[in-house]
Design an enzyme around this catalytic site. Structure first.
Site, PDB file in Angstrom:
ATOM      1  N   PHE A  11       0.848  -1.006   0.103  1.00  0.00           N
ATOM      2  CA  PHE A  11      -0.011  -0.182   0.091  1.00  0.00           C
ATOM      3  C   PHE A  11       0.950   1.211   0.074  1.00  0.00           C
ATOM      4  O   PHE A  11       0.821   1.905  -0.842  1.00  0.00           O
ATOM      5  CB  PHE A  11      -0.784  -0.032   1.136  1.00  0.00           C
ATOM      6  CG  PHE A  11      -1.836   1.097   1.532  1.00  0.00           C
ATOM      7  CD1 PHE A  11      -2.271   2.032   0.462  1.00  0.00           C
ATOM      8  CD2 PHE A  11      -1.866   1.571   2.910  1.00  0.00           C
ATOM      9  CE1 PHE A  11      -3.052   3.043   0.660  1.00  0.00           C
ATOM     10  CE2 PHE A  11      -2.735   2.703   3.129  1.00  0.00           C
ATOM     11  CZ  PHE A  11      -3.329   3.597   1.979  1.00  0.00           C
ATOM     12  N   TYR A 157       2.635  -7.582  17.564  1.00  0.00           N
ATOM     13  CA  TYR A 157       2.787  -6.508  16.424  1.00  0.00           C
ATOM     14  C   TYR A 157       3.527  -5.534  17.217  1.00  0.00           C
ATOM     15  O   TYR A 157       4.504  -5.158  16.519  1.00  0.00           O
ATOM     16  CB  TYR A 157       1.520  -6.452  15.876  1.00  0.00           C
ATOM     17  CG  TYR A 157       1.881  -5.272  14.649  1.00  0.00           C
ATOM     18  CD1 TYR A 157       2.483  -5.545  13.685  1.00  0.00           C
ATOM     19  CD2 TYR A 157       1.008  -4.103  15.042  1.00  0.00           C
ATOM     20  CE1 TYR A 157       2.665  -4.374  12.788  1.00  0.00           C
ATOM     21  CE2 TYR A 157       1.215  -3.025  14.131  1.00  0.00           C
ATOM     22  CZ  TYR A 157       2.143  -3.035  13.086  1.00  0.00           C
ATOM     23  OH  TYR A 157       2.188  -1.891  11.985  1.00  0.00           O
TER      24      TYR A 157
END
Length: 350
Positions: A11, A157
């Site tokens: 992206f 994460y």
């Protein structure tokens, strides 16, 4: 500038590649087209960048491979003699990391180390390395968040991004080059991953389905349109000096989830039903970027209001991924839609 973009088929990376090419840089994208979402969408991004490069007569190369492959990195650095590196490769997502923390350690931490080790072996001419980090490193601390706040990750994460930042700082001291970590705040816009909240909300709303909402509709997020994020990233890449920097790249204007959904409903011209779910573990109740440092040092000024950004994204969705096709079929046809889109002005204006 000779620029390596790891994760450049994704992206933010594909948008950054286009901006770099427009500024006359030679660009190499290294991406393994991982299947965390349909690789056909990433391949379509690469083809778009390739065609833009061909039109501009700019130097561009795509290499499919894993950023942890030291031999591959050695060959790339030896051949291209990069002056700048944008390390954007990695595994995204808070919720998936709760189930597979080891994968996040290997992809996000070991991947970062592999890039810096290649620079140590072959990167004598590297001036600046930009490393993609995340607002998730701040955890649930009260906002607005300044870059000097200590990390307080709530998920594997977030912890992997905080650890990658520390390795980046260590290698800056070892190598004496410019290194910058960018903490992105919920970047959205054309080409965003289909698993991201705005993409999922839009797809379900266009299909007439309720939107699942995890937790409180009054939770707040700092949303950043991809054009603003990429302008900030480019400014960080071009910053001179052999120093270590950390910048927040956000809007500085958090909105509630209800405000986001209301704005999306106005853009789509339809009411949106909600499917309320329990809160998801690992998610921060609010995110809020203090962008003072980026504004002062990078000239970073986000200029895209949320509703305008949503309008651009929805326009892109309607043109490139028409409603009424299954996700897999849409992905397979993405390359054709990209090629069609180049024949007229793109909806998002980039």
């Amino acid at each position: 500038m000779r620029l390596l973009i790891t994760g450049g088929a994704g992206f933010i990376g594909s948008h950054l590649a286009e901006r770099a090419l427009a500024h006359g840089a030679e660009v190499v994208i290294l991406d393994n087209l991982a299947a965390n979402y349909d690789p056909a969408l990433k391949q379509a991004n690469v083809e778009l960048v390739r065609m833009r490069a061909a039109r501009a007569g700019a130097g561009f190369r795509f290499v499919r491979g894993d950023v942890r492959n030291g031999e591959l990195l050695d060959r790339l650095f030896a051949r291209h003699r990069f002056t700048h590196v944008a390390h954007l490769a990695g595994l995204p997502g808070v919720r998936p990391s709760l189930a597979e923390p080891r994968r996040y350690l290997e992809a996000n931490v070991a991947g970062t180390v592999a890039v810096f080790e290649a620079i140590r072996r072959h990167g004598a001419g590297v001036e600046r390395v930009v490393v993609a980090s995340s607002s998730s490193v701040y955890g649930a601390q009260p906002g607005p968040w300044r870059e000097d706040l200590p990390p307080a990750p709530l998920s594997p994460y977030a912890a992997s991004k905080a650890a990658a930042e520390q390795f980046a700082r260590t290698y800056q001291r070892m190598l004496g080059i410019g290194v910058t970590c960018l903490r992105y705040f919920t970047v959205y816009g054309p080409r965003q991953r289909p698993d991201m909240a705005i993409a999922r909300f839009t797809a379900r709303a266009l299909a007439g389905q309720p939107i699942p909402v995890f937790g409180d509709v009054h939770s707040r997020r700092d949303y950043t349109e991809v054009g603003d994020a990429v302008r900030g990233t480019w400014a960080a890449l071009c910053e001179p000096g052999a120093d270590f920097q950390v910048y927040n790249l956000g809007s500085g204007r958090p909105v509630t989830l209800k405000e986001l959904i209301d704005a999306l409903g106005r853009v789509l011209h339809r009411p949106i039903a909600l499917d309320l779910q329990p809160p998801s573990p690992g998610d921060a109740p609010a995110t809020w970027a203090d962008i003072t440092r980026a504004r002062q040092r990078l000239g970073y000024h986000p200029r895209t209001a949320l509703e305008e950004g949503l309008r651009r994204y929805v326009g892109w969705v309607r043109w490139h991924l028409p409603v009424g096709r299954g996700e897999g079929r849409a992905a397979r046809g993405a390359g054709n839609h990209v090629r069609r889109g180049l024949q007229r002005r793109e909806t998002n204006g980039r």
